[in-house]
Design a protein around this motif. Structure first.
Motif, PDB file in Angstrom:
ATOM      1  N   THR A   1      11.475   5.654   3.401  1.00 50.01           N
ATOM      2  CA  THR A   1      10.043   5.372   3.539  1.00 50.01           C
ATOM      3  C   THR A   1       9.549   5.973   4.853  1.00 50.01           C
ATOM      4  O   THR A   1      10.321   6.546   5.621  1.00 50.01           O
ATOM      5  N   ASP A   2       8.260   5.816   5.127  1.00 49.18           N
ATOM      6  CA  ASP A   2       7.677   6.315   6.389  1.00 49.18           C
ATOM      7  C   ASP A   2       8.404   5.731   7.602  1.00 49.18           C
ATOM      8  O   ASP A   2       8.535   6.377   8.638  1.00 49.18           O
TER       9      ASP A   2
ATOM     10  N   PHE B   1      -7.820   2.377  -1.664  1.00 48.57           N
ATOM     11  CA  PHE B   1      -6.666   2.228  -2.561  1.00 48.57           C
ATOM     12  C   PHE B   1      -7.153   2.135  -4.003  1.00 48.57           C
ATOM     13  O   PHE B   1      -7.932   1.265  -4.350  1.00 48.57           O
TER      14      PHE B   1
ATOM     15  N   ASN C   1       0.810  -1.222   0.000  1.00 49.21           N
ATOM     16  CA  ASN C   1       0.000   0.000   0.000  1.00 49.21           C
ATOM     17  C   ASN C   1       0.842   1.271   0.000  1.00 49.21           C
ATOM     18  O   ASN C   1       0.357   2.356  -0.287  1.00 49.21           O
ATOM     19  N   ARG C   2       2.151   1.133   0.302  1.00 52.30           N
ATOM     20  CA  ARG C   2       3.019   2.317   0.342  1.00 52.30           C
ATOM     21  C   ARG C   2       4.476   1.859   0.304  1.00 52.30           C
ATOM     22  O   ARG C   2       4.777   0.668   0.268  1.00 52.30           O
ATOM     23  N   GLY C   3       5.386   2.843   0.352  1.00 53.60           N
ATOM     24  CA  GLY C   3       6.822   2.563   0.490  1.00 53.60           C
ATOM     25  C   GLY C   3       7.384   1.658  -0.582  1.00 53.60           C
ATOM     26  O   GLY C   3       7.020   1.747  -1.756  1.00 53.60           O
TER      27      GLY C   3
ATOM     28  N   LEU D   1       4.854  -0.606  -2.721  1.00 53.85           N
ATOM     29  CA  LEU D   1       4.164   0.110  -3.790  1.00 53.85           C
ATOM     30  C   LEU D   1       5.124   0.414  -4.944  1.00 53.85           C
ATOM     31  O   LEU D   1       4.750   0.301  -6.122  1.00 53.85           O
TER      32      LEU D   1
END
Length: 242
Positions: free
Chosen positions: A183-184, A47, A18-20, A23
């Motif tokens: 990333t986060d 999403f 979903n991220r980072g 994705l």
């Protein structure tokens, strides 16, 4: 090791997408012309990205993995990317065992669950690939990421065992060793970091070369080379390094 896999013929399934980095890997797969790209995440609500197919999956929930594997049975490149990191004060602090238990549940047992459940589907294909996202800390000490380092060292060992077993079914297993990614997870850390996009490019170069291992960046490469030094690279590193 057999012929290299053509990404243009591939159906790719990425966990933690979903991220980072997850994705970025999914986007890179689409850019490389993959036939289909599944992006697995715990919550699919909201999403939406053209060319990416969201799939509900929690690597700690066996039933959700079973459902995903049935739905995405055409997968022939599985990317085990989902992972967590938790800080500890030092390797013998009061919470080290609890912290490590939590991390192992996702970073090791989660990877094992997904690989185990998807394996029969991969074995039915003429060719398959499993990509496990590992880390520099598979090989180096860490004062404040001790539990995380333990999980990645264990995941490296599991990667090597899977490679040996799954090769008989024409499935290649690749470990990706990399330092910090922007990333986060690492945003607040004042460290040199790779962009997720760069790491994703390196991963697909590895797949196209039928590589069993990708070492991202000079530091990772020198760390691996230093494992067999008289004073090994994991001893030379300063204890205050993350």
């Amino acid at each position: 090791m057999g012929l290299a896999m053509k990404v243009t013929d591939a159906v790719v399934f990425v966990t933690g997408a979903n991220r980072g980095l997850g994705l970025a890997i999914a986007r890179q797969a689409r850019k490389q012309g993959a036939k289909k790209v599944y992006v697995a995440m715990r919550q699919v609500v909201g999403f939406q990205e053209e060319g990416l197919i969201p799939v509900q999956l929690d690597v700690n929930d066996e039933q959700s993995i079973q459902r995903a594997a049935q739905t995405c049975a055409d997968t022939n490149i599985l990317v085990n990317n989902a992972g967590i990191a938790l800080l500890n004060t030092h390797p013998v602090d009061a919470n080290i065992i609890d912290t490590t238990h939590k991390i192992l549940e996702t970073n090791l047992f989660g990877m094992m669950r997904v690989t185990q459940i998807f394996s029969p589907f991969l074995q039915q294909k003429q060719q398959g690939y499993v990509v496990n996202i590992l880390s520099d800390v598979s090989w180096e000490p860490s004062t404040s990421l001790t539990g995380y380092a333990i999980s990645k060292a264990a995941a490296w060992s599991y990667t090597n065992s899977c490679r040996q077993w799954l090769s008989q079914f024409h499935i290649q297993v690749m470990g990706v060793h990399v330092g910090f990614i922007d990333t986060d997870l690492t945003r607040s850390l004042p460290l040199t970091k790779f962009s997720p996009e760069f790491v994703a490019e390196q991963i697909f170069e590895g797949i196209q070369q039928n590589a069993y291992e990708v070492l991202v960046g000079e530091r990772t490469q020198s760390l691996k080379q230093g494992l067999s030094d008289v004073v090994a690279s994991y001893v030379k590193l300063k204890p205050d390094q993350i």
